[in-house]
Write a protein that holds these residues in place. Structure first.
Motif, short mmCIF file in Angstrom:
data_model
loop_
_atom_site.label_atom_id
_atom_site.label_comp_id
_atom_site.label_asym_id
_atom_site.label_seq_id
_atom_site.Cartn_x
_atom_site.Cartn_y
_atom_site.Cartn_z
N VAL A 136 0.84 -1.20 0.00
CA VAL A 136 0.00 0.00 0.00
C VAL A 136 0.87 1.25 0.00
N ASP A 137 1.88 1.26 0.85
CA ASP A 137 2.78 2.43 0.92
C ASP A 137 3.45 2.70 -0.42
N THR A 138 3.75 1.63 -1.15
CA THR A 138 4.48 1.77 -2.41
C THR A 138 3.56 2.19 -3.56
N PHE A 139 2.38 1.59 -3.65
CA PHE A 139 1.59 1.73 -4.88
C PHE A 139 0.33 2.60 -4.78
N ALA A 140 -0.13 2.94 -3.56
CA ALA A 140 -1.38 3.69 -3.45
C ALA A 140 -1.31 5.04 -4.16
N SER A 141 -0.16 5.69 -4.12
CA SER A 141 -0.03 7.01 -4.73
C SER A 141 0.61 6.96 -6.12
N MET A 142 0.88 5.76 -6.60
CA MET A 142 1.55 5.61 -7.89
C MET A 142 0.55 5.66 -9.04
#
Length: 559
Positions: free
Chosen positions: A406-412
């Motif tokens: 989640v930390d890696t891809f939620a804002s991607m």
């Protein structure tokens, strides 16, 4: 994303008042009562979920000869004691089924009695009520007279062909309503407003009945007090009691504040106080946005009698009347003599309220009778465990790290996220398809639920769950490492998160458990967060060992 923005701009402007028919408490509630209430409950919750303003009213129809006779047979001193007890059974079923109404109205409520008398006075003042002698075939079960054309002899008794209930020939003096005066107006209104009655087949059925020769005759709207003691007095004539359907149908306007408030386009605090209702919305606006959800057996009363009463009183008509069919038990009409009556409380107690809600909605079709089969209810619960519950359990296993994903891809952005999968084109296409489905499902669910097409809505949910499970099974994330593994877990849990948010009006308790399992914050479970990448805080602690599963298996109930 464009679809989401278009839909989300419409979220805050809607007002709705949703009603069940009020139920006749001459016996304990059955599966049909739960079904009507459930359809309304989901529609009401969905409206609130979208940040709209909504009221949901239900209740009990407590006057009439059937109640009077049932009370006497049960040995009660007066009918009020009888209905006070049975009314609690209906509320008990609502609690068990997690039905959250705005108001539970009883036709013995003081504000309702006043509105019935007001409705009568307006119809009388406008010249649509007269006194006369009535001779005809009367059904105690249906509390209505039937024309000769709808009566036939069966064995040693006479029955009406509409419901199959016994009728007796009866003559009495009472008051009549000039229903025949509204035949052309009703045909015109229903023809010009095709959404007024749904589904369309029911609208055509009503139009055919209105256009039949002799199909619309004046109706008796009172009964002598000598025969019917348990009812509302006719204004100015205590020797007569108001006909139970004239009384019962008025509950809908009583529930939104009453006739005076509707006519004045004002808000009444009599019916709305302490119910969490937006009092800035007038009773008239609540009423103009009313949807009645009813069973097919009472279609005539709601689509012909009720609009005519309103027209006669100078009141606006409700927005829509939705007619649903009945429930069979293993393909056969439920009957005490056959011993096949389904006890909804028993089913909820064993299989759980959410499994019961899902089963009824998934097997719901408005136009045709639905079929209750307990083994299918059990199978439905098992599918929820094995498909949805297991999807969450697998992704929250100790081999994965949902928080990191989640930390890696939620804002991607979508393109960069998919580029993490360059080495596997098939995997990339599957995830791309899953995310595209998640982009459109909120608006699709809105359309289905707004039209009470719950079967189609849940079919769509299952398709996304199945696609997520296929992704897990085919990609084998446990055999991968790094970004590829995290993208798979993230995509699958985004699916579960978004579906759980959207399904809160359908399976409130289970949806909450599914969201709890992946640690979605309580303030991030609204419609605003039902889109890919909207929440970057969930997943913390989700992969710790020893966490409870959202739903456990349960055996088929011993018969």
């Amino acid at each position: 994303m464009r679809l989401w923005r278009s839909w989300s701009r419409q979220l805050h402007s809607q007002v709705s008042h949703i009603t069940t028919p009020i139920f006749y408490p001459n016996a304990r509630p059955h599966l049909g009562h739960l079904y009507s209430s459930l359809l309304c409950d989901v529609l009401h919750r969905w409206q609130l979920f979208k940040k709209g303003s909504s009221m949901f009213t239900t209740g009990t129809d407590e006057h009439g000869l059937k109640i009077q006779m049932a009370s006497e047979r049960a040995g009660y001193g007066n009918p009020r004691e009888f209905v006070d007890n049975l009314c609690q059974e209906f509320m008990k079923l609502d609690r068990a089924g997690d039905i959250r109404f705005t108001r539970f109205i009883r036709t013995t409520d003081a504000d309702h009695v006043k509105n019935v008398q007001k409705l009568w006075q307006l119809c009388d003042l406008n010249g649509y009520i007269y006194r006369g002698e009535h001779r005809g075939w009367y059904s105690v079960s249906d509390e209505t007279f039937y024309p000769e054309s709808k009566v036939q002899k069966s064995a040693d008794k006479f029955i009406n062909t509409e419901t199959g209930n016994e009728v007796v020939y009866h003559a009495e003096t009472n008051y009549f309503f000039k229903l025949s005066a509204f035949r052309e107006r009703l045909v015109e209104y229903i023809s010009e407003n095709p959404r007024f009655i749904a589904p369309s087949a029911k609208r055509l059925q009503v139009l055919r009945e209105l256009q039949e020769e002799g199909g619309v005759q004046d109706i008796s709207i009172s009964r002598p007090s000598s025969r019917l003691r348990w009812g509302i007095d006719v204004p100015g004539d205590p020797s007569q009691k108001v006909y139970v359907w004239f009384d019962a149908l008025c509950n809908y306007v009583s529930s939104v504040g009453g006739i005076d408030a509707i006519l004045q386009d004002a808000s009444s605090d009599v019916a709305l106080r302490h119910q969490g209702v937006n009092l800035e919305i007038s009773s008239a606006e609540w009423w103009r946005n009313t949807t009645h959800v009813i069973g097919k057996d009472i279609i005539k009363f709601h689509t012909i009698y009720w609009p005519a009463f309103l027209m006669a009183a100078g009141l606006p008509l409700p927005k829509q009347i939705v007619v649903h069919s009945h429930w069979l038990s293993n393909g056969v009409k439920m009957s005490k003599s056959l011993g096949n009556v389904v006890d909804p409380l028993l089913m909820i107690d064993h299989y759980g309220r959410d499994a019961m809600r899902w089963f009824l909605l998934e097997n719901s079709q408005l136009e045709d009778d639905n079929n209750f089969q307990e083994d299918k209810l059990h199978s439905t619960r098992e599918l929820l465990v094995s498909k949805w519950g297991n999807l969450v359990n697998r992704c929250c296993g100790p081999k994965f790290n949902l928080q990191r994903a989640v930390d890696t891809f939620a804002s991607m952005d979508r393109k960069t996220l998919l580029n993490q999968l360059d080495s596997d084109q098939t995997l990339k296409e599957t995830i791309q398809k899953l995310l595209a489905e998640l982009d459109t499902i909120p608006e699709r669910m809105d359309g289905y639920i707004s039209r009470l097409e719950s079967r189609a809505a849940l079919k769509k949910v299952w398709s996304v769950i199945d696609l997520s499970n296929t992704l897990i099974q085919d990609s084998k994330p446990w055999a991968k490492e790094g970004p590829e593994q995290d993208v798979i877990i993230y995509a699958c849990m985004e699916a579960s998160r978004i579906l759980s948010i959207l399904c809160q009006p359908i399976i409130p308790s289970l949806a909450a458990k599914l969201l709890d399992r992946i640690d979605v914050p309580l303030d991030r479970r609204s419609v605003t967060f039902a889109q890919v990448g909207a929440d970057d805080l969930y997943g913390r602690g989700s992969n710790e060992k020893g966490r409870p599963v959202p739903l456990q298996r349960k055996p088929l109930r011993a018969q």
